[in-house]
Design a protein around this motif. Structure first.
Motif, PDB file in Angstrom:
ATOM      1  N   TYR A  42     -11.622 -20.681  27.498  1.00 56.57           N
ATOM      2  CA  TYR A  42     -12.530 -19.546  27.700  1.00 56.57           C
ATOM      3  C   TYR A  42     -11.926 -18.246  27.188  1.00 56.57           C
ATOM      4  O   TYR A  42     -12.657 -17.379  26.709  1.00 56.57           O
ATOM      5  N   TYR A  43     -10.606 -18.098  27.223  1.00 57.55           N
ATOM      6  CA  TYR A  43      -9.970 -16.925  26.618  1.00 57.55           C
ATOM      7  C   TYR A  43     -10.193 -16.938  25.102  1.00 57.55           C
ATOM      8  O   TYR A  43     -10.424 -15.902  24.492  1.00 57.55           O
ATOM      9  N   ARG A  44     -10.154 -18.120  24.523  1.00 59.60           N
ATOM     10  CA  ARG A  44     -10.410 -18.232  23.069  1.00 59.60           C
ATOM     11  C   ARG A  44     -11.862 -17.894  22.741  1.00 59.60           C
ATOM     12  O   ARG A  44     -12.146 -17.251  21.736  1.00 59.60           O
ATOM     13  N   LYS A  45     -12.787 -18.326  23.604  1.00 60.91           N
ATOM     14  CA  LYS A  45     -14.195 -17.980  23.384  1.00 60.91           C
ATOM     15  C   LYS A  45     -14.389 -16.466  23.443  1.00 60.91           C
ATOM     16  O   LYS A  45     -15.144 -15.900  22.648  1.00 60.91           O
ATOM     17  N   GLU A  46     -13.730 -15.817  24.399  1.00 64.94           N
ATOM     18  CA  GLU A  46     -13.819 -14.352  24.516  1.00 64.94           C
ATOM     19  C   GLU A  46     -13.296 -13.689  23.239  1.00 64.94           C
ATOM     20  O   GLU A  46     -13.918 -12.780  22.707  1.00 64.94           O
ATOM     21  N   LYS A  47     -12.167 -14.173  22.771  1.00 57.88           N
ATOM     22  CA  LYS A  47     -11.557 -13.606  21.565  1.00 57.88           C
ATOM     23  C   LYS A  47     -12.456 -13.794  20.347  1.00 57.88           C
ATOM     24  O   LYS A  47     -12.597 -12.880  19.530  1.00 57.88           O
ATOM     25  N   ASP A  48     -13.086 -14.955  20.240  1.00 60.67           N
ATOM     26  CA  ASP A  48     -13.959 -15.229  19.103  1.00 60.67           C
ATOM     27  C   ASP A  48     -15.231 -14.386  19.141  1.00 60.67           C
ATOM     28  O   ASP A  48     -15.698 -13.906  18.110  1.00 60.67           O
ATOM     29  N   LEU A  49     -15.807 -14.214  20.337  1.00 65.96           N
ATOM     30  CA  LEU A  49     -17.053 -13.464  20.460  1.00 65.96           C
ATOM     31  C   LEU A  49     -16.820 -11.961  20.392  1.00 65.96           C
ATOM     32  O   LEU A  49     -17.629 -11.228  19.827  1.00 65.96           O
ATOM     33  N   TRP A  50     -15.721 -11.499  20.956  1.00 73.90           N
ATOM     34  CA  TRP A  50     -15.411 -10.065  21.011  1.00 73.90           C
ATOM     35  C   TRP A  50     -14.050  -9.814  20.372  1.00 73.90           C
ATOM     36  O   TRP A  50     -13.023  -9.797  21.060  1.00 73.90           O
ATOM     37  N   PRO A  51     -14.002  -9.612  19.049  1.00 80.31           N
ATOM     38  CA  PRO A  51     -12.729  -9.440  18.341  1.00 80.31           C
ATOM     39  C   PRO A  51     -11.869  -8.288  18.872  1.00 80.31           C
ATOM     40  O   PRO A  51     -10.651  -8.319  18.739  1.00 80.31           O
ATOM     41  N   GLU A  52     -12.503  -7.296  19.491  1.00 76.72           N
ATOM     42  CA  GLU A  52     -11.716  -6.186  20.011  1.00 76.72           C
ATOM     43  C   GLU A  52     -10.845  -6.611  21.186  1.00 76.72           C
ATOM     44  O   GLU A  52      -9.913  -5.908  21.560  1.00 76.72           O
TER      45      GLU A  52
END
Length: 123
Positions: free
Chosen positions: A89-99
């Motif tokens: 889920y941390y990877r999903k966050e990073k992918d969806l929100w690059p900031e």
């Protein structure tokens, strides 16, 4: 008489314009996340309830997942001892929100116990 007509037309035009700006949905879908978070803060035993509400909100978001929701759910999973799922889920966050890339990379690296040398650092 003319002033009344102008006022009536202005009010009507303003009403039409404002009605046209109204949307039935917000920018992001939050579901019952806010009330669940409040309940969790009042009683930390509500962790499972908050996790369920957050996952339901994420699944119902239909592409409108709010910033931080994947990361928040990952943290809730981590609190339940589900490290690998949290990292996903941390990877999903990073992918969806690059900031959020730097924070999510730090969280992932910390959980993985290794330093990823491919992560660029701002110096």
């Amino acid at each position: 008489m003319i002033i009344k007509k102008i006022t009536a037309i202005t009010v009507l035009a303003a009403t039409v314009l404002m009605a046209g700006c109204q949307t039935s949905q917000g920018l992001y879908h939050w579901g019952e996340y806010e009330s669940g978070l409040f309940g969790y803060y009042k009683d930390p035993a509500e962790l499972a309830t908050l996790s369920e509400q957050l996952l339901t909100a994420i699944e119902a978001a239909d592409g409108r997942v709010a910033p931080g929701m994947y990361a928040e759910y990952g943290t809730l999973l981590l609190q339940q001892g589900k490290k690998e799922e949290a990292i996903a889920y941390y990877r999903k966050e990073k992918d969806l929100w690059p900031e959020s890339r730097h924070l999510m990379d730090a969280m992932i690296n910390n959980l993985a116990g290794t330093e990823d040398t491919s992560v660029q650092r701002d110096e």
